[in-house]
Scaffold this active site. Structure first.
Site, PDB file in Angstrom:
ATOM      1  N   TYR A 152     -13.655  35.819  55.152  1.00 15.36           N
ATOM      2  CA  TYR A 152     -14.736  34.938  55.607  1.00 15.36           C
ATOM      3  C   TYR A 152     -15.830  35.746  56.305  1.00 15.36           C
ATOM      4  CZ  TYR A 152     -17.055  30.811  57.443  1.00 15.36           C
ATOM      5  OH  TYR A 152     -17.975  29.835  57.715  1.00 15.36           O
ATOM      6  N   PHE A 206     -43.981  30.577  42.276  1.00 12.63           N
ATOM      7  CA  PHE A 206     -42.932  29.999  41.435  1.00 12.63           C
ATOM      8  C   PHE A 206     -42.723  28.536  41.841  1.00 12.63           C
ATOM      9  CE2 PHE A 206     -38.390  29.312  40.402  1.00 12.63           C
ATOM     10  CZ  PHE A 206     -38.465  29.527  39.049  1.00 12.63           C
ATOM     11  N   ASP A 207     -42.204  27.701  40.937  1.00 11.54           N
ATOM     12  CA  ASP A 207     -42.138  26.261  41.245  1.00 11.54           C
ATOM     13  C   ASP A 207     -41.286  25.916  42.467  1.00 11.54           C
ATOM     14  OD1 ASP A 207     -39.893  26.917  39.741  1.00 11.54           O
ATOM     15  OD2 ASP A 207     -39.872  25.081  38.576  1.00 11.54           O
ATOM     16  N   ASP A 266     -41.452  37.855  46.297  1.00 11.01           N
ATOM     17  CA  ASP A 266     -40.523  36.984  45.584  1.00 11.01           C
ATOM     18  C   ASP A 266     -40.006  37.853  44.436  1.00 11.01           C
ATOM     19  OD1 ASP A 266     -39.207  35.087  44.149  1.00 11.01           O
ATOM     20  OD2 ASP A 266     -40.840  33.642  44.106  1.00 11.01           O
ATOM     21  N   ALA A 291     -37.398  38.029  42.112  1.00 10.09           N
ATOM     22  CA  ALA A 291     -36.460  37.698  41.030  1.00 10.09           C
ATOM     23  C   ALA A 291     -36.475  38.729  39.889  1.00 10.09           C
ATOM     24  CB  ALA A 291     -36.759  36.309  40.485  1.00 10.09           C
ATOM     25  N   LYS A 321     -31.590  36.521  38.110  1.00 12.28           N
ATOM     26  CA  LYS A 321     -32.468  37.219  37.176  1.00 12.28           C
ATOM     27  C   LYS A 321     -32.091  38.699  37.193  1.00 12.28           C
ATOM     28  CE  LYS A 321     -34.625  33.204  37.802  1.00 12.28           C
ATOM     29  NZ  LYS A 321     -35.410  32.896  38.976  1.00 12.28           N
ATOM     30  N   HIS A 356     -40.032  17.890  36.933  1.00 12.09           N
ATOM     31  CA  HIS A 356     -39.724  18.372  35.585  1.00 12.09           C
ATOM     32  C   HIS A 356     -38.230  18.392  35.255  1.00 12.09           C
ATOM     33  CE1 HIS A 356     -39.831  21.776  38.319  1.00 12.09           C
ATOM     34  NE2 HIS A 356     -39.099  22.478  37.491  1.00 12.09           N
TER      35      HIS A 356
HETATM   36  C1  LIG Z   1     -35.790  31.859  39.765  1.00 15.96           C
HETATM   37  C2  LIG Z   1     -36.838  32.134  40.733  1.00 15.96           C
HETATM   38  C3  LIG Z   1     -36.791  31.585  42.015  1.00 15.96           C
HETATM   39  C4  LIG Z   1     -35.727  30.620  42.459  1.00 15.96           C
HETATM   40  O1  LIG Z   1     -34.469  31.132  42.317  1.00 15.96           O
HETATM   41  P1  LIG Z   1     -33.183  30.253  41.953  1.00 15.96           P
HETATM   42  O2  LIG Z   1     -32.092  31.247  41.921  1.00 15.96           O
HETATM   43  O3  LIG Z   1     -33.437  29.600  40.639  1.00 15.96           O
HETATM   44  O4  LIG Z   1     -33.019  29.246  43.034  1.00 15.96           O
HETATM   45  C5  LIG Z   1     -37.807  31.918  42.878  1.00 15.96           C
HETATM   46  N1  LIG Z   1     -38.808  32.724  42.498  1.00 15.96           N
HETATM   47  C6  LIG Z   1     -38.882  33.258  41.279  1.00 15.96           C
HETATM   48  C7  LIG Z   1     -39.999  34.165  40.933  1.00 15.96           C
HETATM   49  C8  LIG Z   1     -37.908  32.988  40.353  1.00 15.96           C
HETATM   50  O5  LIG Z   1     -37.996  33.498  39.125  1.00 15.96           O
END
Ligand SMILES: *Cc1c(COP(=O)(O)O)cnc(C)c1O
Length: 458
Positions: A72, A124-125, A215, A217, A258, A450
């Site tokens: 843990y 990103f969304d 960000d 990813a 990603k 969406h």
């Molecule tokens: C996928 C993504 C996110 C969100 O990540 P999740 O793992 O889907 O919650 C944030 N920013 C970017 C650029 C992404 O591609």
């Protein structure tokens, strides 16, 4: 004869795909209210909905799974991950989270308050969702070139420094908690951000006292493009380029689904001890204790290996070349796609293919439904449905681009699959003049509609 390019791995395990008929698919998509998210995956032949968490892990990652420490607190797997993140990105502090949006939720709980302004390239969304949920505003400062899909520009993810400075001048410092730089920039088509631009953003943000958040990813795909397109880095290793990129970041949120090469997970990277301390509280509330944050020990172990693999040139070359292979096929067939070809996906220009469908009837979604019916291929709309309504006026937002994204999962499909996808899309393209009407929304959620939107044929 010059030897052709071939993949840098071989296959150890396979998963059976299910084929279907056009009649079945017409029925299934109607039942799914024309929302591709609502299709069960056994009704999909080639799934390009997302490259998020859909990749295949390597033998090294599966081996790491067995070494996971499920303690843990203070699990060895946590420290493996922490030291990998430090080595690769340079962050002293790391908090695991269950995925990228969870990292946003935790970090934004510290940083963002009502009325704040968060500039960046195209957010990103989920990032935008988490900003707007806190009644703050995301301001898109992407360079104008990014919105012309025909224009060949090597760094369409770049931030327009003048637009950014305008935001910094217009609002007081305490209203701007951070500048979000998405590398590569998903919403403008998986397009990279140059180091030159990162340097300028960093310099300007320092001048105004605004921290820069990456960000992250698709950070290693960004590094690959820097190696290919920014002459300074031609002879650098990907790991060296990544370290250079992160010199210009004060913090990072990561979706490990990603470029972490795992199926679930995320983290926050920080230099500031103060922000780390505050984020710990929210991590414990929302995610889990600070040494696992919603991830199992084995997942952290696989992620540590995944981060190492995704920052190797061989892996990236195989991945990006597959996207290029599909893109070049489509170009050959005359299908309008976004130039240059991005890192993780092909973006098909629905405005150009279906100009006869009124934009109020969602061109990109209509194209996505047609491609599914044609070949059982599932893409995703990056257009007006995703753009959602204005949070204040509640009017539909119609973005400049209506794109159908075909995201390619990592290490999953072969180039024969790419040929199949290109042929199916060509067939839809060839009958585009017969498609004159699109879709109408019958139900939608108040935010991030969406995922669950329900539609009927217009
Ligand atoms: C996928 C993504 C996110 C969100 O990540 P999740 O793992 O889907 O919650 C944030 N920013 C970017 C650029 C992404 O591609």
């Amino acid at each position: 004869m010059e030897l052709p390019f071939s993949e840098s791995y071989k296959i150890k395990m396979i998963e059976q795909l299910k084929r279907s008929t056009r009649e079945q698919r017409e029925e299934w998509i109607k039942e799914a209210q024309y929302n591709l998210f609502k299709l069960s995956s056994d009704k999909v032949f080639i799934d390009l909905l997302t490259d998020s968490g859909t990749g295949a892990m390597s033998d090294r990652q599966w081996a790491a799974i067995m070494t996971g420490d499920e303690s843990y607190a203070g699990a060895r797997s946590f420290f493996e991950l922490k030291s990998t993140v430090q080595k690769i990105m340079g962050f002293e502090y790391m908090l695991p989270t269950h995925q990228g949006r969870a990292a946003e939720n935790v970090l934004f709980s510290v940083l963002i308050k009502e009325g704040d302004i968060v500039p960046g390239n195209s957010h990103f969304d989920t990032t935008k969702g988490h900003i707007e949920f806190r009644k703050a505003k995301a301001v898109d400062c992407t360079i104008d070139e990014a919105f012309d899909t025909t224009l060949d520009h090597p760094f369409k993810g770049n931030i327009d420094i003048e637009k950014l400075e305008k935001v910094y001048k217009e609002y007081p410092r305490e209203k701007i908690p951070c500048c979000v730089v998405t590398v590569t920039c998903n919403s403008s088509g998986g397009q990279p951000v140059s180091i030159a631009n990162l340097r300028e953003v960093s310099q300007l943000s320092k001048k105004y006292g605004v921290p820069v958040l990456f960000d992250s990813a698709r950070f290693s795909e960004n590094a690959y493009f820097l190696k290919m397109r920014e002459p300074e880095f031609k002879n650098w290793t990907i790991k060296e380029i990544v370290r250079e990129m992160y010199k210009y970041a004060d913090m990072a949120t990561m979706s490990s689904k990603k470029d972490g090469l795992v199926n679930i997970g995320g983290f926050i990277g920080l230099h500031s001890e103060e922000i780390y301390r505050q984020a710990c509280t929210f991590n414990i509330m929302f995610e889990g204790y600070i040494t696992y944050g919603g991830m199992s020990g084995r997942d952290m172990a696989a992620l540590a290996v995944g981060l190492d693999e995704s920052t190797e040139f061989e892996y990236l070359e195989t991945r990006i070349k597959q996207i290029e292979y599909l893109g070049n096929k489509l170009i050959e067939y005359g299908v309008p796609i976004q130039y240059p070809i991005g890192g993780h996906a092909i973006f098909v220009d629905a405005n150009k293919i279906l100009p006869n469908v009124p934009k109020e009837q969602f061109r990109a979604q209509t194209l996505g439904v047609e491609l599914y019916i044609e070949g059982g291929i599932r893409g995703v709309e990056i257009g007006a449905i995703l753009a959602d309504r204005d949070p204040v006026t509640r009017e539909n937002r119609f973005p400049k681009l209506e794109l159908l994204r075909l995201a390619i999962p990592r290490r999953v499909y072969t180039n024969n699959h790419m040929d199949y996808i290109a042929a199916a899309l060509k067939n839809v393209f060839d009958r585009r003049h017969q498609i004159k009407s699109g879709l109408e929304i019958t139900w939608e959620a108040p935010i991030m509609r969406h995922f669950t939107v329900e539609m009927k044929k217009a």
